[in-house]
Design a protein around this motif. Structure first.
Motif, PDB file in Angstrom:
ATOM      1  N   GLU A 116      10.404   7.379 -11.985  1.00 11.52           N
ATOM      2  CA  GLU A 116      11.661   6.643 -12.145  1.00 11.52           C
ATOM      3  C   GLU A 116      12.860   7.559 -11.963  1.00 11.52           C
ATOM      4  O   GLU A 116      13.859   7.183 -11.319  1.00 11.52           O
ATOM      5  N   ALA A 117      12.788   8.778 -12.497  1.00 11.32           N
ATOM      6  CA  ALA A 117      13.907   9.709 -12.369  1.00 11.32           C
ATOM      7  C   ALA A 117      14.117  10.115 -10.917  1.00 11.32           C
ATOM      8  O   ALA A 117      15.256  10.139 -10.421  1.00 11.32           O
ATOM      9  N   PHE A 118      13.044  10.439 -10.201  1.00 13.25           N
ATOM     10  CA  PHE A 118      13.174  10.845  -8.803  1.00 13.25           C
ATOM     11  C   PHE A 118      13.701   9.705  -7.942  1.00 13.25           C
ATOM     12  O   PHE A 118      14.568   9.919  -7.082  1.00 13.25           O
ATOM     13  N   GLU A 119      13.172   8.516  -8.144  1.00 11.34           N
ATOM     14  CA  GLU A 119      13.630   7.376  -7.350  1.00 11.34           C
ATOM     15  C   GLU A 119      15.086   7.052  -7.636  1.00 11.34           C
ATOM     16  O   GLU A 119      15.853   6.698  -6.728  1.00 11.34           O
ATOM     17  N   SER A 120      15.494   7.190  -8.888  1.00  9.39           N
ATOM     18  CA  SER A 120      16.872   6.883  -9.261  1.00  9.39           C
ATOM     19  C   SER A 120      17.856   7.875  -8.652  1.00  9.39           C
ATOM     20  O   SER A 120      18.913   7.486  -8.152  1.00  9.39           O
ATOM     21  N   VAL A 121      17.516   9.146  -8.671  1.00 11.48           N
ATOM     22  CA  VAL A 121      18.444  10.181  -8.211  1.00 11.48           C
ATOM     23  C   VAL A 121      18.362  10.396  -6.699  1.00 11.48           C
ATOM     24  O   VAL A 121      19.393  10.557  -6.026  1.00 11.48           O
ATOM     25  N   LEU A 122      17.169  10.385  -6.138  1.00  6.75           N
ATOM     26  CA  LEU A 122      16.978  10.751  -4.736  1.00  6.75           C
ATOM     27  C   LEU A 122      16.895   9.551  -3.802  1.00  6.75           C
ATOM     28  O   LEU A 122      17.005   9.717  -2.583  1.00  6.75           O
ATOM     29  N   GLY A 123      16.670   8.353  -4.340  1.00  5.05           N
ATOM     30  CA  GLY A 123      16.654   7.148  -3.528  1.00  5.05           C
ATOM     31  C   GLY A 123      15.611   7.186  -2.435  1.00  5.05           C
ATOM     32  O   GLY A 123      14.455   7.586  -2.649  1.00  5.05           O
ATOM     33  N   SER A 124      16.013   6.806  -1.223  1.00  7.82           N
ATOM     34  CA  SER A 124      15.065   6.701  -0.111  1.00  7.82           C
ATOM     35  C   SER A 124      14.586   8.056   0.395  1.00  7.82           C
ATOM     36  O   SER A 124      13.664   8.113   1.214  1.00  7.82           O
ATOM     37  N   GLN A 125      15.189   9.135  -0.088  1.00  8.24           N
ATOM     38  CA  GLN A 125      14.731  10.468   0.319  1.00  8.24           C
ATOM     39  C   GLN A 125      13.501  10.923  -0.470  1.00  8.24           C
ATOM     40  O   GLN A 125      12.974  12.002  -0.209  1.00  8.24           O
ATOM     41  N   PHE A 126      13.065  10.081  -1.407  1.00  2.72           N
ATOM     42  CA  PHE A 126      11.882  10.405  -2.208  1.00  2.72           C
ATOM     43  C   PHE A 126      10.805   9.370  -1.961  1.00  2.72           C
ATOM     44  O   PHE A 126      11.058   8.159  -1.947  1.00  2.72           O
ATOM     45  N   THR A 127       9.576   9.845  -1.752  1.00  8.52           N
ATOM     46  CA  THR A 127       8.417   8.961  -1.593  1.00  8.52           C
ATOM     47  C   THR A 127       7.311   9.441  -2.529  1.00  8.52           C
ATOM     48  O   THR A 127       6.960  10.624  -2.510  1.00  8.52           O
ATOM     49  N   HIS A 128       6.768   8.523  -3.316  1.00  7.53           N
ATOM     50  CA  HIS A 128       5.637   8.860  -4.182  1.00  7.53           C
ATOM     51  C   HIS A 128       4.386   8.163  -3.671  1.00  7.53           C
ATOM     52  O   HIS A 128       4.375   6.948  -3.446  1.00  7.53           O
ATOM     53  N   ILE A 129       3.330   8.936  -3.454  1.00  3.77           N
ATOM     54  CA  ILE A 129       2.030   8.413  -3.050  1.00  3.77           C
ATOM     55  C   ILE A 129       1.041   8.814  -4.140  1.00  3.77           C
ATOM     56  O   ILE A 129       0.685   9.986  -4.251  1.00  3.77           O
ATOM     57  N   PRO A 130       0.608   7.868  -4.975  1.00  8.16           N
ATOM     58  CA  PRO A 130      -0.277   8.242  -6.089  1.00  8.16           C
ATOM     59  C   PRO A 130      -1.564   8.919  -5.648  1.00  8.16           C
ATOM     60  O   PRO A 130      -2.027   9.873  -6.279  1.00  8.16           O
ATOM     61  N   TYR A 131      -2.145   8.433  -4.551  1.00 14.18           N
ATOM     62  CA  TYR A 131      -3.437   8.977  -4.111  1.00 14.18           C
ATOM     63  C   TYR A 131      -3.644   8.632  -2.648  1.00 14.18           C
ATOM     64  O   TYR A 131      -3.263   7.552  -2.181  1.00 14.18           O
ATOM     65  N   ASP A 132      -4.225   9.565  -1.916  1.00 15.51           N
ATOM     66  CA  ASP A 132      -4.602   9.317  -0.518  1.00 15.51           C
ATOM     67  C   ASP A 132      -5.948   9.986  -0.297  1.00 15.51           C
ATOM     68  O   ASP A 132      -6.065  11.215  -0.419  1.00 15.51           O
ATOM     69  N   ASP A 133      -6.986   9.196   0.006  1.00 17.55           N
ATOM     70  CA  ASP A 133      -8.322   9.778   0.162  1.00 17.55           C
ATOM     71  C   ASP A 133      -8.485  10.495   1.495  1.00 17.55           C
ATOM     72  O   ASP A 133      -9.543  11.065   1.767  1.00 17.55           O
ATOM     73  N   ASP A 134      -7.442  10.485   2.304  1.00 14.15           N
ATOM     74  CA  ASP A 134      -7.433  11.245   3.553  1.00 14.15           C
ATOM     75  C   ASP A 134      -6.249  12.210   3.510  1.00 14.15           C
ATOM     76  O   ASP A 134      -5.345  12.171   4.344  1.00 14.15           O
ATOM     77  N   LEU A 135      -6.285  13.116   2.501  1.00 11.30           N
ATOM     78  CA  LEU A 135      -5.132  13.970   2.244  1.00 11.30           C
ATOM     79  C   LEU A 135      -4.789  14.848   3.436  1.00 11.30           C
ATOM     80  O   LEU A 135      -3.606  15.037   3.755  1.00 11.30           O
ATOM     81  N   ILE A 136      -5.792  15.398   4.112  1.00  9.53           N
ATOM     82  CA  ILE A 136      -5.482  16.281   5.227  1.00  9.53           C
ATOM     83  C   ILE A 136      -4.795  15.518   6.359  1.00  9.53           C
ATOM     84  O   ILE A 136      -3.944  16.067   7.071  1.00  9.53           O
ATOM     85  N   GLY A 137      -5.118  14.231   6.494  1.00 18.04           N
ATOM     86  CA  GLY A 137      -4.416  13.413   7.470  1.00 18.04           C
ATOM     87  C   GLY A 137      -2.961  13.194   7.084  1.00 18.04           C
ATOM     88  O   GLY A 137      -2.069  13.204   7.943  1.00 18.04           O
ATOM     89  N   LEU A 138      -2.699  13.006   5.804  1.00 14.19           N
ATOM     90  CA  LEU A 138      -1.330  12.874   5.322  1.00 14.19           C
ATOM     91  C   LEU A 138      -0.547  14.173   5.524  1.00 14.19           C
ATOM     92  O   LEU A 138       0.611  14.159   5.974  1.00 14.19           O
ATOM     93  N   LEU A 139      -1.171  15.301   5.198  1.00 21.45           N
ATOM     94  CA  LEU A 139      -0.488  16.582   5.346  1.00 21.45           C
ATOM     95  C   LEU A 139      -0.106  16.849   6.798  1.00 21.45           C
ATOM     96  O   LEU A 139       0.899  17.515   7.075  1.00 21.45           O
ATOM     97  N   GLY A 140      -0.892  16.319   7.725  1.00 21.50           N
ATOM     98  CA  GLY A 140      -0.590  16.500   9.142  1.00 21.50           C
ATOM     99  C   GLY A 140       0.679  15.801   9.588  1.00 21.50           C
ATOM    100  O   GLY A 140       1.215  16.112  10.658  1.00 21.50           O
ATOM    101  N   ALA A 141       1.179  14.884   8.777  1.00 24.95           N
ATOM    102  CA  ALA A 141       2.425  14.179   9.093  1.00 24.95           C
ATOM    103  C   ALA A 141       3.633  14.831   8.432  1.00 24.95           C
ATOM    104  O   ALA A 141       4.741  14.305   8.514  1.00 24.95           O
ATOM    105  N   CYS A 142       3.428  15.976   7.772  1.00 25.36           N
ATOM    106  CA  CYS A 142       4.495  16.647   7.035  1.00 25.36           C
ATOM    107  C   CYS A 142       4.840  17.983   7.699  1.00 25.36           C
ATOM    108  O   CYS A 142       4.063  18.526   8.483  1.00 25.36           O
ATOM    109  N   ASP A 143       6.006  18.499   7.369  1.00 21.35           N
ATOM    110  CA  ASP A 143       6.467  19.758   7.956  1.00 21.35           C
ATOM    111  C   ASP A 143       6.222  20.960   7.047  1.00 21.35           C
ATOM    112  O   ASP A 143       5.867  22.040   7.533  1.00 21.35           O
TER     113      ASP A 143
END
Length: 496
Positions: free
Chosen positions: A339-366
């Motif tokens: 709640e604090a991150f979403e309130s302060v950072l807005g659309s610049q913050f994304t929370h993903i509770p769990y991803d069973d294909d973590l390495i695939g997710l990391l490949g989309a990040c810098d």
């Protein structure tokens, strides 16, 4: 609210039921009144002293010791380095008292121990669980050596059909050398481990307070994997990891490990940390990330504990300073953080509770931004393999074992200064990623790990041969008993 209630409220999501069981056990063993007026910061040392002063049998004391260690991991007690030293010392004293009744010790060496191995691998879960994957690559390094004749695997959890198929694929024909024993289903597992003739004992991600770690050292050479900025609790002929020896010596000294433990440490160039392959190909659009954004990701199972105020404040300031940054946090967290991150950072913050294909997710990040924590090494490996450059500190945490030293920073200000530079300079990110991937290629060279592990087995055997029969005081890091004075002239006896 009592301190026990406060600890329950601070439990990481997913661990609350286990925390409740432990706290109830503490209430029953030590009494609710024993915690009156105790603060959370004092709870760890206070409880260690209560356990030591209690009249409970050794088995109960050791269970409570393990419980307190788990609470620290799951609830972020932050009790300080003195707590770690006191907890480990209490465990060793308790082991030592119990071991007085053991009549048997090996007094001769047999080179057959170099060819037969008992490997304790902790809890097997599934192929997405990094210690489980690593266990099978560790076993592969032993079983693929033609000189090794037998490898017995002692595990908690279940060897499921999926895991067995994974192991067979990793080991090929060498899988036939393995036999599996559940330490939960077979209460006679220790007799099986030590009763099969001369052998070497290996501990990979085993529970650190299990007394069979020390008992094995009475009858054979021992090797122990260490990580997570935690000093080993129990004796081993050889400890190993990929951190620099100077880092290990300083860390273990600060948290009260016996000096002989750090002297027995060896740095390896390679380790069994294979990453899973992506389950599918996903791009930024699949996660709602914009092509022009710089995506910074932070991942962990205990982020509510691992992210301290300095990290949160620094990340918040960095994100707010640049609308082109998106901060992605992956892992279950307490609701107030989200709640604090979403309130302060807005659309610049994304929370993903769990991803069973973590390495695939990391490949989309810098950039993978590691919090100021003890762990994170496995996720950093996955990030580098996926193509996200890792940012971490070098004065704490096991990520430093997998990142070139000049990429690491020593304090908070330097961390965020460098992280900002990585955000601003795509070429700098690419250059650092190339260096990190080159180092990681050496770290994940499994043929080299097999060679290094064989050398460690030989070193453990040599050290074992030099120390037997081993005084219990050596195994349990207790003061050596004073030698009696001779009756004539008051001279002290000399060892023969």
């Amino acid at each position: 609210m009592s301190v026990l209630d406060e600890i329950q409220a601070d439990a990481q999501p997913g661990y609350a039921p286990s925390v409740a069981v432990i706290l109830q056990r503490l209430r029953q063993a030590l009494g609710e009144a024993a915690f009156a007026g105790v603060t959370k910061s004092d709870f760890g040392l206070h409880t260690v002293r209560l356990i030591e002063a209690s009249t409970h049998p050794s088995g109960v004391k050791l269970q409570l010791v393990s419980d307190i260690s788990s609470l620290n991991w799951w609830c972020g007690l932050d009790p300080g380095e003195a707590f770690s030293a006191a907890l480990a010392a209490l465990a060793r004293r308790t082991y030592y008292q119990e071991a007085q009744a053991i009549p048997y010790q090996l007094e001769t060496v047999d080179p057959a121990a170099l060819r037969s191995h008992a490997v304790f691998v902790g809890r097997l879960l599934d192929v997405r669980h990094s210690p489980t994957r690593g266990a099978f690559d560790y076993l592969r390094a032993l079983a693929c050596d033609p000189e090794n004749q037998r490898v017995d695997v002692f595990h908690a959890g279940i060897l499921s059909p999926d895991l067995e198929a994974y192991a067979q694929a990793r080991l090929g024909k060498s899988f036939s050398k393995l036999s599996f024993v559940s330490i939960e289903a077979d209460l006679n597992f220790l007799a099986k481990a030590v009763g099969q003739g001369p052998r070497t004992f290996h501990f990979w991600c085993e529970e650190p307070f299990f007394i069979h770690i020390s008992l094995a050292a009475l009858v054979g050479p021992t090797l122990m994997f260490t990580c997570g900025d935690a000093a080993p609790v129990q004796f081993s002929d050889v400890y190993w990891y990929c951190q620099e020896p100077a880092y290990i010596e300083g860390l273990w000294r600060r948290i009260g490990a016996p000096p002989a433990f750090a002297e027995a440490y060896r740095k390896l160039e390679s380790a069994p940390f294979p990453s899973p392959a992506p389950l599918q190909t996903r791009g930024r659009g699949d996660f709602g990330f914009r092509p022009e954004e710089t995506v910074i990701v932070t991942v962990g199972n205990r982020l509510g504990v691992d992210m301290d105020q300095a990290f949160v404040d620094g990340m918040g300031a960095l994100v707010l300073s640049d609308p082109g940054i998106r901060w992605v946090v992956v892992g279950w967290m307490q609701g107030f953080w989200i709640e604090a991150f979403e309130s302060v950072l807005g659309s610049q913050f994304t929370h993903i509770p769990y991803d069973d294909d973590l390495i695939g997710l990391l490949g989309a990040c810098d950039i993978f931004a590691n919090p100021f924590r003890s762990g994170g090494g496995t996720t950093a490996i996955m990030a580098i393999e996926a193509g996200a450059v890792v940012m971490s500190r070098g004065d704490l945490g096991d990520v430093g074992a997998f990142v070139p030293p000049h990429h690491l920073t020593r304090d908070v200000d330097a961390y965020f200064e460098t992280l900002g530079a990585l955000v601003d300079d795509r070429a700098l990110r690419a250059a650092r990623l190339a260096e990190q991937q080159a180092l990681l290629a050496r770290r994940l060279d499994q043929d080299n790990f097999a060679r290094e592990l064989k050398e460690l087995v030989g070193l453990a055997f040599t050290r074992f041969a030099a120390r037997i029969p081993t005084p219990l005081e050596t195994i349990f890091a207790q003061p050596q008993p004073r030698r009696p004075a001779l009756s004539a002239g008051g001279l002290r006896a000399r060892p023969r």
